[in-house]
Enzyme design. Sequence first.
Site, mmCIF file in Angstrom:
data_model
loop_
_atom_site.group_PDB
_atom_site.id
_atom_site.type_symbol
_atom_site.label_atom_id
_atom_site.label_comp_id
_atom_site.label_asym_id
_atom_site.label_seq_id
_atom_site.Cartn_x
_atom_site.Cartn_y
_atom_site.Cartn_z
ATOM 1 C CD GLU A 77 -2.345 -0.996 2.616
ATOM 2 O OE1 GLU A 77 -3.595 -1.135 3.299
ATOM 3 O OE2 GLU A 77 -2.094 -0.160 3.847
ATOM 4 C CB CYS A 99 -1.863 6.977 2.257
ATOM 5 S SG CYS A 99 -3.735 6.281 3.169
HETATM 6 P P1 NAD Z 1 8.226 4.817 4.509
HETATM 7 O O1 NAD Z 1 8.143 3.969 3.264
HETATM 8 O O2 NAD Z 1 9.636 5.580 5.177
HETATM 9 O O3 NAD Z 1 8.649 3.638 5.200
HETATM 10 C C1 NAD Z 1 7.829 2.246 5.414
HETATM 11 C C2 NAD Z 1 7.937 1.122 6.213
HETATM 12 O O4 NAD Z 1 9.480 0.777 5.378
HETATM 13 C C3 NAD Z 1 9.172 1.470 7.385
HETATM 14 O O5 NAD Z 1 8.885 0.728 8.393
HETATM 15 C C4 NAD Z 1 9.910 2.001 7.426
HETATM 16 O O6 NAD Z 1 11.776 0.887 7.867
HETATM 17 C C5 NAD Z 1 9.894 0.203 6.129
HETATM 18 N N1 NAD Z 1 11.270 0.499 5.092
HETATM 19 C C6 NAD Z 1 12.470 1.327 4.847
HETATM 20 N N2 NAD Z 1 13.074 0.644 3.785
HETATM 21 C C7 NAD Z 1 12.773 -0.858 4.023
HETATM 22 C C8 NAD Z 1 13.716 -1.898 2.688
HETATM 23 N N3 NAD Z 1 14.845 -1.903 2.340
HETATM 24 N N4 NAD Z 1 12.867 -3.027 3.502
HETATM 25 C C9 NAD Z 1 11.852 -3.301 3.977
HETATM 26 N N5 NAD Z 1 11.191 -2.291 4.870
HETATM 27 C C10 NAD Z 1 11.562 -1.244 4.768
HETATM 28 O O7 NAD Z 1 7.118 5.284 4.959
HETATM 29 P P2 NAD Z 1 6.312 6.141 5.877
HETATM 30 O O8 NAD Z 1 7.245 7.297 5.321
HETATM 31 O O9 NAD Z 1 6.851 4.994 7.457
HETATM 32 O O10 NAD Z 1 5.135 6.412 5.421
HETATM 33 C C11 NAD Z 1 4.387 7.674 4.819
HETATM 34 C C12 NAD Z 1 4.286 6.958 3.480
HETATM 35 O O11 NAD Z 1 3.158 5.472 3.300
HETATM 36 C C13 NAD Z 1 3.709 8.004 2.726
HETATM 37 O O12 NAD Z 1 3.678 7.483 1.304
HETATM 38 C C14 NAD Z 1 1.997 7.119 2.771
HETATM 39 O O13 NAD Z 1 1.662 7.381 0.877
HETATM 40 C C15 NAD Z 1 2.169 5.646 2.561
HETATM 41 N N6 NAD Z 1 0.624 5.141 2.981
HETATM 42 C C16 NAD Z 1 0.033 4.152 2.130
HETATM 43 C C17 NAD Z 1 -0.985 4.083 2.358
HETATM 44 C C18 NAD Z 1 -2.637 3.273 1.351
HETATM 45 O O14 NAD Z 1 -2.743 2.641 2.196
HETATM 46 N N7 NAD Z 1 -1.895 3.464 0.166
HETATM 47 C C19 NAD Z 1 -1.957 4.406 3.726
HETATM 48 C C20 NAD Z 1 -0.980 4.904 4.954
HETATM 49 C C21 NAD Z 1 0.449 5.343 4.734
#
Ligand code: NAD
Length: 486
Positions: free
Chosen positions: A256, A290
């Site tokens: 997501e 999001c």
């Molecule tokens: P992010 O991508 O920075 O991190 C998400 C998660 O992934 C964190 O737990 C992070 O530690 C982990 N992560 C980072 N690098 C990784 C890797 N290489 N391998 C595995 N895990 C890794 O996102 P964020 O800044 O925490 O959240 C904001 C984002 O989430 C925004 O882009 C928002 O649009 C999105 N979001 C989407 C939805 C949806 O339903 N589509 C809902 C909420 C948030």
Amino acid sequence: MAIVELPDPPASSTWIGGRPEPSRAADAGGLHDPNSGEYLADSPTSSHEQVERAVAAAHAAHASSGWSELGAEGRAPYLERFAEELDAIAEQVARLDAVNSGVPITVTRLFGASNGGTVRDAAARARALGDSRRLDADHGDVRVHRVPWGPTALIMPWNAPSAMAVKKSAYALAAGATTVLKPSPASPWSAELVVEAAHRAGIPDGVVNLVYGGARVGAALVSDARVRAISMTGSTPTGRAIAAAAAPNFTRLRLELGSNNPAIVRADADLERTAAAIVSGAMKLSGQWCEAPRRVIVAGTVIDELVDALVVELDGLRIGSSLDEATTLGPVAFEARRCELDAQLAALVAAGARLIRRGRTPSPGWFFPPTVAVADTIDLDLEIFGPLLTLQPATDDEDAIRAANAGHVGLAGYVFSRDEDAARALGRRIHAGEIKVNGTSVLDMAPESSQSFFGLSGIGGHGDADVLDFFSGDRVVGVDRPGLPL
Ligand code: NAD
């Protein structure tokens, strides 16, 4: 700004095989109160060896805890107790989430209060679906069984910490999967409470595990071949890295991700109501939702009138501490987030955008004044994720659709018009999974609403049936049909 009492941070233990153990302090950063910038605690991280053991525990529990064999009926009482435990900690969870994410307490409270219900819904859905069904075969018994893939990595973002942890856990557990949760390093606090609640509910040891950390820990988790499914919510670049790590193992993916969601405003829209809905949507979760409208594409003939109406709405926001009951717009979650928004704003200004910034933000803390950037064309590479809206004119519906479908899109879209038929027709042409007409509510439009993630906004979908389905595969077992020609 009103003085509000901070909640006590939890121990932030790593949980492996039903037991808590100490986590380390992350090398970089630390957790700050976004309302004041004050340092609160180290961000916890699990060691590589702990991640390895957490996956091993989930793997062993998948093989021998009996969780997957219990079936949906057998798991339901555990999930009911889990739901009760979550109900009991709702306020505590809401306060921790408000501090970690900057999202106003009135909103995190809604999430906290709904967590128990999320688990009940998942259990009810799994029971209704059953564990197997008989196929139409007259020669003997042939059945398709729903079988959990195996250990599942659940990777969370920071904007709705407990709601994400609970939704992913509830549906994975209802499907019979074992789990390793990893919260965002920016919002780790409520995850431990969720895992403790599962433990008190009597869910067998090893079925629910918890590790902490950022990209390094996440990468170790998702590249482990024993992990058979990954459900991640986060940004598109991270989703891409996870997809690459999952590819060699063909690990099932549900991603997501983000999107710069368009909102088309037609000339016949009720502009006061439209402005109210757009500002409400854009500022929800302190601008960190999001599916929020990010890019307003408005008929050029009414752009000035819409700007005036937006200003009225921006002036009505109550900017303040995320723990203050009166706040409608809190700070963004952490300093790097605000810096990224500042950089995006500077790029918009350099490209010729005019800014409308309203409201007084408290000076310490990670506050970002609610802002609308107005320009003839808006060119955005990266997702905006904060209380920053862009606004651009369109000459007609075709021009609006072209702009709406440009760039990083796919999650959600909005159309505002007094002509609902025309708005729905336009909505069907927006490249996204959910398009709302004349509103920006967070909740789904219908109980069975199920949206797919289009384009760069991910893999999979939002509907509860899709989410439950994701955690299991079909296995057909039966007596072979006699006399088949091949
Ligand atoms: P992010 O991508 O920075 O991190 C998400 C998660 O992934 C964190 O737990 C992070 O530690 C982990 N992560 C980072 N690098 C990784 C890797 N290489 N391998 C595995 N895990 C890794 O996102 P964020 O800044 O925490 O959240 C904001 C984002 O989430 C925004 O882009 C928002 O649009 C999105 N979001 C989407 C939805 C949806 O339903 N589509 C809902 C909420 C948030």
